[in-house]
Scaffold this active site. Structure first.
Site, short mmCIF file in Angstrom:
data_model
loop_
_atom_site.label_atom_id
_atom_site.label_comp_id
_atom_site.label_asym_id
_atom_site.label_seq_id
_atom_site.Cartn_x
_atom_site.Cartn_y
_atom_site.Cartn_z
N LYS A 23 0.84 -1.21 0.00
CA LYS A 23 0.00 0.00 0.00
C LYS A 23 0.87 1.25 0.00
O LYS A 23 2.05 1.23 0.39
CB LYS A 23 -0.96 0.04 1.20
CG LYS A 23 -0.32 -0.01 2.59
CD LYS A 23 0.12 1.30 3.18
CE LYS A 23 0.77 1.10 4.55
NZ LYS A 23 1.68 2.12 4.98
N ASP B 238 -2.77 -1.34 10.67
CA ASP B 238 -3.15 -1.27 9.26
C ASP B 238 -3.55 -2.63 8.67
O ASP B 238 -3.75 -2.74 7.47
CB ASP B 238 -2.08 -0.57 8.41
CG ASP B 238 -0.73 -1.26 8.47
OD1 ASP B 238 -0.64 -2.32 9.12
OD2 ASP B 238 0.22 -0.75 7.85
O1 C5P Z 1 -0.37 -1.09 15.24
P1 C5P Z 1 1.03 -1.46 14.99
O2 C5P Z 1 1.46 -2.67 15.81
O3 C5P Z 1 1.38 -1.62 13.56
O4 C5P Z 1 1.90 -0.25 15.51
C1 C5P Z 1 3.29 -0.33 15.73
C2 C5P Z 1 3.69 0.82 16.63
O5 C5P Z 1 3.52 2.07 15.93
C3 C5P Z 1 2.85 0.95 17.87
O6 C5P Z 1 3.37 0.17 18.91
C4 C5P Z 1 2.96 2.44 18.19
O7 C5P Z 1 4.18 2.71 18.83
C5 C5P Z 1 3.03 3.07 16.82
N1 C5P Z 1 1.72 3.54 16.35
C6 C5P Z 1 1.19 4.71 16.90
N2 C5P Z 1 -0.02 5.17 16.46
C7 C5P Z 1 -0.70 4.54 15.49
C8 C5P Z 1 -0.18 3.36 14.91
C9 C5P Z 1 1.05 2.89 15.35
O8 C5P Z 1 1.79 5.32 17.79
N3 C5P Z 1 -1.88 5.03 15.07
#
Ligand code: C5P
Length: 305
Positions: free
Chosen positions: A26, A153
């Site tokens: 993406k 995502d």
């Molecule tokens: O959701 P995901 O595990 O992909 O996110 C990885 C890291 O990115 C989270 O632990 C967080 O530190 C950061 N993140 C964030 N805000 C978001 C998405 C991700 O701070 N909306």
């Protein structure tokens, strides 16, 4: 015997179901990031668009009854194997309450740690495929719940190839919208993996221009020539290669954008000579960087309606 199950071509042979599917990368055509919330995630508004750069996923399900849930994932080139895929499919089978054996092989084309969503796409695509092959016993909301538990995502990629969506919340609340017209981009990945958590951690929300009020406002920003990614400054600070690519493409007259939290930089192409010129620019800025032209994709015609 070959048959189609919910748009997936399935080969049934000697008690196994086998399907091969594509998991798309993406691009964030807009990534507006607000302040951190109490749970540590940042509130955001993003417009996500699939590309024709895909990983290939082979799924085999053994239909013979089994007492145990057994999920084996092979993903050469992925450090530590693809744990997101394993966790997602195991949780799916637990919720269905079926003991089956599932073998998944992932052939990577999407760079790992490049901000192109490859790992999330693999997880969502494997989840969707195994679910459909087993007769789609769960509600869509349950699949979305499993996907969201794997990463912010991942729910977007449940929509499949050829999708455009506005995502809100921490990125997991999805509104599917009209696809954008197909358009080529040059992707330049400097082979340096970027930590999403570190880039979000370094992001300064006081410089945010605020979040677009609704999906229409987000789509207007996504169509602008100059693409907004609030994480760009933090991604550039984290990686000198990302910074060099951004500067070099802009100096050459391009409108580059950092993909997600990096480390891939994408620049839209208007012509074949653009491609040749920008490939030269990228190689000079970061010798040996991975380069690929990828198109934003509309849905295949037999998926429409
Ligand atoms: O959701 P995901 O595990 O992909 O996110 C990885 C890291 O990115 C989270 O632990 C967080 O530190 C950061 N993140 C964030 N805000 C978001 C998405 C991700 O701070 N909306």
């Amino acid at each position: 015997m070959t048959r189609r199950v919910n748009g997936i071509e399935v080969v049934e042979q000697e008690g196994t179901l086998r399907a091969t599917v594509l998991a798309p990368a993406k691009l964030n055509l807009l990534l507006a990031v607000g302040a951190p919330r109490e749970d540590g995630y940042h509130e955001l508004v993003t417009v996500m668009q699939t590309l024709d750069l895909t990983d290939r996923i082979d799924v085999d399900i053994d239909l013979w009854e089994s007492d145990a849930i057994d999920v084996l994932v092979e993903a050469p080139g992925v450090p530590g194997g693809d744990t997101l895929v394993t966790r997602g499919v195991e949780e799916l089978l637990r919720r269905i309450g079926t003991g089956v054996r599932v073998w998944i092989t992932i052939e990577k084309e999407i760079p790992v740690g490049g901000g192109l969503g490859g790992g999330s796409s693999d997880a969502a695509t494997a989840l969707r495929t195994v679910h459909e092959l087993l007769g789609a016993p769960l509600e869509e909301a349950q699949l979305v719940e499993i996907a969201a538990s794997l990463g912010s995502d991942v729910p977007f990629f449940l929509l499949g190839p050829g999708s455009t969506a506005v995502a809100t919340g921490r990125g997991e609340l999805i509104e599917q919208v009209e696809p954008v017209p197909p358009r080529p981009w040059l992707l330049a990945f400097p082979n340096t993996h970027q930590s999403t958590a570190a880039v979000y951690g370094a992001y300064d929300p006081t410089v945010s221009r605020g979040l677009p009020a609704d999906a229409d406002a987000a789509l207007r920003l996504a169509r602008a020539r100059d693409k907004r990614n609030d994480l760009a400054a933090a991604a550039r600070a984290a990686s000198p290669e990302v910074d060099r690519l951004m500067t070099a493409f802009a100096d050459a007259g391009g409108e580059p954008v950092v993909c997600g939290s990096g480390a891939t930089v994408a620049v839209p192409l208007a012509s074949h000579s653009d491609r040749v010129a920008f490939e030269g620019v990228a190689t000079t800025a970061v010798p040996g960087c991975w380069l690929r032209v990828a198109w934003t994709t509309a849905p295949a015609t037999d998926d429409i309606g």
